[in-house]
Every structure is written in structure tokens, then in C-alpha cells.
Design an enzyme around this catalytic site. Structure first.
Site, PDB file in Angstrom:
ATOM      1  N   GLU A 190      -5.758  -4.281  -1.271  1.00  8.86           N
ATOM      2  CA  GLU A 190      -6.081  -5.465  -0.478  1.00  8.86           C
ATOM      3  C   GLU A 190      -7.144  -6.355  -1.111  1.00  8.86           C
ATOM      4  OE1 GLU A 190      -4.869  -2.251   2.547  1.00  8.86           O
ATOM      5  OE2 GLU A 190      -5.839  -2.381   0.586  1.00  8.86           O
ATOM      6  N   TRP A 242      -2.618   7.395  -3.020  1.00 11.04           N
ATOM      7  CA  TRP A 242      -2.890   7.947  -1.696  1.00 11.04           C
ATOM      8  C   TRP A 242      -1.787   8.908  -1.252  1.00 11.04           C
ATOM      9  CZ3 TRP A 242      -7.560   7.430   0.107  1.00 11.04           C
ATOM     10  CH2 TRP A 242      -8.317   6.286  -0.145  1.00 11.04           C
ATOM     11  N   THR A 292       0.843  -1.183   0.000  1.00 14.60           N
ATOM     12  CA  THR A 292       0.000   0.000   0.000  1.00 14.60           C
ATOM     13  C   THR A 292       0.883   1.239   0.000  1.00 14.60           C
ATOM     14  OG1 THR A 292      -0.095   0.149   2.417  1.00 14.60           O
ATOM     15  CG2 THR A 292      -1.718  -1.261   1.340  1.00 14.60           C
TER      16      THR A 292
END
Length: 551
Positions: free
Chosen positions: A347, A459, A197
């Protein structure tokens, strides 16, 4: 009805073959069924020239690479890193590493150097394959990496790699090897790939995909009401192969037999317009920013008397951030292309919900229409829970924290018990999103549980930006929020209380040395005070309201 777990010694065993769902099946179909299908890699953005390989050759080269990696000491379960753009060689790396039983760690080239190094160390990569145009970026972090034994450089046709003088050459390695590799028997539940991530809170977290999850995701996405890719398509893969397994496109295209067009590192709208026109791409995927830029380029090209024929485009999948209605309408009106939206996470793979347009809006009580994130895809289940974990109804009205489960959903994080414990609730994955789900499986995201910022499909951690700003000697307090941006979806806006003189330019320069450049806010609000909640935290709701009032 709750699904039952498999039981040993079931009194009623089915009489079907225990056929392993592994990436090797994709490889075999590419070689035997779809051997004549093509992979095109853009090598000259000015002329549109592409390198061309058929699937059969890609598989043969993957066999050569597997031999080379085995000779370098790579064994089943070892992690092998890749730092590369989208090209045929990266596809070969995908097939070779996973099919030989090793684990491919696709490194995110957009991570800041410290985070990139962290992921390599955490994964314990033993061999790393680096595209030559990215060799300088990797050379900066290589001296501190303890696990890496060998580095292999993939030449992208125009960039030597003087920064990595001791690295091995990809093509030279392949020339020495036999293409016929004896692929080992693999358990479908064994690890195949590792993606991290973006580290929205703390260090990046590793998602360890199994072979089974990759194949089931690819099969689910192949459905007509989901991605809808067929053997008649020519797929332009704009989403990076390091981003959640390239949204599954390498595996989907290998299974269904669609040609693949790879842009390499050439993602500017001019080369992409030429690439679509020359290669007659029919299906593509990428973040909305790419499609906004392409639309603007087409307008400018038309004004200048230039044109590119994009009429081959039939379907564009957008994800990563919300898609403007004007963008959807523009592509439909001008090119008769359907822009569809998908929702997912690293995920859970992309495409956990997909909006094909016809049912993309839900009426509110006021009679207006609100876009949804689409209907839940096959092999996924969604539920909403309230603050105490009680399951809420899927009635399109109740708002709750969104949780998901399924065979393509992570059951935890790689080497992180604490992160796993925080993410898994009663066998479901907490997504961090808040929204509604109706009785037909239509999902609407209404909020985010954390103050993260999604910019261009990636992100940005507001908390990390605040920490770095506070390291500036002139900054006394800092709070960062995400604000709407037409091009990127969201961009960070920093509110700063100064204790000494400093300019906006000073703060930008300071941040550029500490975080990825695309994280740096374009604007800063220098204020006398940042209001706090009763618990002592910055009240970001007030900050957002203040920004909205002024804009």
C-alpha cells in the site's frame, strides 16, 4: 502544521509548468538520455549466458507492444495482466502498458490458484501476458476467467506453452508492429498499475498506483540516504516485478540510468553467484532468504575449491522480514558490501523507512541496542495512535499503532469500500504494525496488530490456514502461530486437536491440495486442548510462550 489542500482559483498561483509526472517520463529518459544503458537477462543458468538489450531497444519494443495491444482492443483504463519473472520482456510490458494509458496488473505467481483467479476477475483483465514457463499455472485458472479476451505468451527461451494452444506469441506480435507509438497525453493522477496484497485476511485487496505516486516514489528512493542508486551502478533486480512494483527498481533505474540485470526464473544461489560475478553487479535487492542461501552456497563452493568473485557488490537492500545481524556482518566482512534494510507495504511501496546502518540502533534504558526499521524517507510521514485514535508523541518510548501518509500512500483499495473504510483513519493509512518513532524519524516495529506470518518476504494468513485445517475430517480445533525461522524469518506452526486418528503427514498432504505449498507448516503440534481467552478466542500468547519454553 497540517498540509493544506489545493484550492481552485488561488490568489497566488505559482508560475511553473504543469508538467505531468507519468511513466512516460521514465520511458523518454531511457530512450533519449540513457539509450546506451543495458538490460541483461539470464537465459542459461549453467553457463551464465545472458540476453542483452540496450534501453533504446527496450523502449522501441515497448512501442511495438503498445501498437499490438491497441490493435487487440486495449484502451486507456483497461487492465492488462502480466504473469512473468524478471526479464527484459517484463520491463517492456511495464513501459508499454502504463505509458499507453492502460493499467498493468502484475499477477503474483505465488498465490494459490483460487486467489490468482480472484485477482484476475476482480481486476477485470482484458489481456494477460504469460511467460511460457508459467503457462501451465495460468492454464489451470483460465477456463473460469470471464474478462480475459486474449492471452499472449512470452517465450523464456526454453519453455514452449502447449497448455495455451490458442495464445498469441509475443515476438510474432512485435515483429508486425511499428516501434514509433504516439504516446497519449496522460493525467498524472490516472491509474498506472494494480498490485494485490497477499490476502492475509480474506481475499487479496487491490492497490491502484497512480503515475504520480510511482514517479514521486522513484525520485524519493533515488536519494543518497535512501536507495542511493546512480548511473554508475549495475542493479541486480532479485525482488519480483510483481511484488509492489519490483520495489520501484524499473522506474528508479530508468530515471538515473543504471544498468539492470534480470535473473529470470533462475533464483538458486549457484546461478546468482555466477551472475553477480560475470555481470559485476554493484547493487541488489531481495528478501533475506536469498542472501542467506547465497552465503551458504559460497561457503560450500569454497570448500569444494570453487569460487566466484562477488567483490563488485556494494549495496544490498533487504526487506520483507527482519535481517539477522550475522548476515549483515558476513557480507560486510567477506565482500565489503553494505546490507541495508527497508520497511514498506504494498500500500505504500517499499522504502518508506530505510536503515543505512550508521543510525540503525536505538539505545534502551538498559543500555542494549535495538535495531530500528530505519529513518522515515522523504515524502512520507509517520504517526502513532493509541486505541482510541489519540496521536502519541514521537519520542522513541511511546508505543502505538503505526499510521502513514504521503503521495505514495494508498488512499483506499480498488473496488472495496469496506476495506477502504477500515484502513483509512482521518486521512492516514493504518499499517497494522505497532511500534515507536523517535524525534529523528527512526521507526522501530515492536509487534503486529494481527496474527499474520511473514515468511520469506510474503504473508501467510494464520486464519486461512486454520480454516483449511478445520476442513479435515479428523481435525476438531486448529490454531496457527508464526515462529522464528533462521532462513525464512518466520514459519507457521499449527496446533491441532484431533477428533479421529491422523498423522502429521496426512495433514500436510491435505493442506497441499488447498493452499500454496509454501504456506504448509513443516511441523504440527498434536495437543489435547487449545486454551482460549475470556472472549472465546484461542489464546495465541500462551501458544507462543509454550513454544518458547521448549525451544
Amino acid at each position: 502544521m497540517q498540509p493544506t489542500s489545493p484550492r481552485q482559483g488561488s490568489p497566488y498561483p505559482g508560475l511553473m509548468m504543469d508538467f505531468p509526472l507519468t511513466v512516460q517520463h521514465v520511458l523518454r529518459r531511457m530512450e533519449g538520455i540513457w539509450g546506451g544503458k543495458k538490460v541483461f537477462t539470464l537465459i542459461d543458468p549453467d553457463t551464465g549466458a545472458c540476453a542483452e538489450r540496450d534501453f533504446r531497444d527496450v523502449v522501441a519494443r515497448a512501442g511495438r507492444l503498445a501498437h499490438a495491444l491497441q490493435r487487440l482492443g486495449v484502451r486507456p483504463g483497461d487492465r492488462v495482466g502480466s504473469l512473468a519473472w524478471n526479464n527484459a520482456q517484463h520491463l517492456e510490458v511495464y513501459l508499454a502498458v502504463m505509458s499507453m494509458g492502460a493499467v498493468l496488473h502484475t499477477m503474483n505467481l505465488r498465490l494459490h490458484g483460487d486467489q490468482l483467479a480472484y485477482t484476475v476477475d476482480h481486476a477485470e483483465d482484458v489481456v494477460v501476458l504469460v511467460e511460457s514457463s508459467l503457462s501451465g499455472q495460468f492454464a489451470e485458472v483460465l477456463p473460469g476467467l470471464e474478462s480475459v479476451r486474449e492471452v499472449i505468451v512470452i517465450d523464456d527461451f526454453s519453455n514452449p506453452a502447449p497448455e495455451l494452444p490458442s495464445a498469441l506469441d509475443y515476438e510474432t506480435l512485435l515483429e508486425r508492429e511499428d516501434p514509433n507509438f504516439e504516446w497519449p497525453h496522460l493525467d498524472e493522477r490516472s491509474a498506472a498499475a494494480l498490485c494485490y496484497t497477499s490476502g492475509t485476511t480474506g481475499d487479496p485487496k487491490g492497490v491502484l498506483y497512480s503515475h504520480r505516486s510511482i514517479i514521486l516514489h522513484a525520485l524519493a528512493m533515488s536519494g543518497a540516504d535512501v536507495y542511493g542508486i546512480t548511473s554508475r551502478d549495475r542493479v541486480l533486480a532479485l525482488v519480483p516485478l510483481f511484488h509492489a512494483m519490483g520495489w520501484g527498481l524499473p522506474f528508479i533505474c530508468g530515471l538515473v540510468g543504471s544498468d539492470i540485470v534480470m535473473p529470470g526464473r533462475h533464483l538458486k544461489p549457484g546461478p546468482l553467484a555466477r551472475l553477480i560475478a560475470d555481470q559485476r553487479a554493484t547493487w541488489s535487492a531481495g528478501v533475506p532468504t536469498l542472501w542467506l542461501d547465497l552465503l551458504q552456497y559460497m561457503d560450500e563452493a569454497a570448500d569444494a575449491g570453487r569460487s566466484h568473485d562477488l567483490s563488485s557488490l556494494d549495496t544490498i537492500l533487504c526487506g520483507g522480514t527482519a535481517v539477522a545481524e550475522s548476515l549483515i556482518e558476513a557480507y560486510k566482512t567477506r565482500f565489503d558490501a553494505d546490507v541495508i534494510e527497508g520497511w514498506g507495504m504494498t500500500e505504500i511501496f517499499p522504502g518508506a523507512t530505510v536503515d543505512r546502518g550508521s543510525m540503525s540502533a536505538a539505545r534502551t534504558d538498559g543500555g542494549t541496542r535495538r535495531k530500528t526499521a530505519g529513518r522515515v524517507s522523504p515524502l512520507y510521514e509517520l504517526r502513532l495512535v493509541d486505541v482510541d485514535g489519540t496521536v502519541m508523541p514521537n519520542d522513541g518510548v511511546a508505543v502505538g499503532a503505526l499510521e502513514v501518509r504521503g503521495p505514495a500512500v494508498a488512499s483506499g483499495y480498488f473496488k472495496s469500500d469496506a476495506a477502504t473504510a477500515a484502513a483509512i483513519h482521518d486521512g492516514w493509512l493504518r499499517t497494522g504494525d505497532v511500534g515507536t518513532v523517535d524525534s529523528t524519524g527512526q521507526l522501530r516495529i515492536t509487534d503486529r496488530a494481527k496474527d499474520v506470518i511473514k515468511s520469506g518476504g510474503e504473508w501467510i494468513s494464520s486464519q486461512d490456514l486454520e480454516v483449511e485445517l478445520l476442513a479435515h475430517p479428523a481435525v476438531r480445533e486448529a490454531a496457527v502461530i508464526g515462529v522464528a525461522d533462521q532462513r525464512w524469518g518466520e514459519r507457521p506452526l499449527a496446533f491441532v486437536v484431533l477428533g479421529a486418528p491422523a498423522t502429521e503427514s496426512d495433514l500436510k498432504t491435505f493442506l497441499m491440495e488447498r493452499v500454496a505449498r509454501w504456506w504448509v507448516p513443516e511441523h504440527f503440534e498434536i495437543v489435547d486442548e487449545i486454551l482460549r481467552t475470556t472472549t472465546g478466542k484461542f489464546d495465541k500468547k500462551i501458544l507462543r510462550a509454550q513454544f518458547d519454553e521448549r525451544h
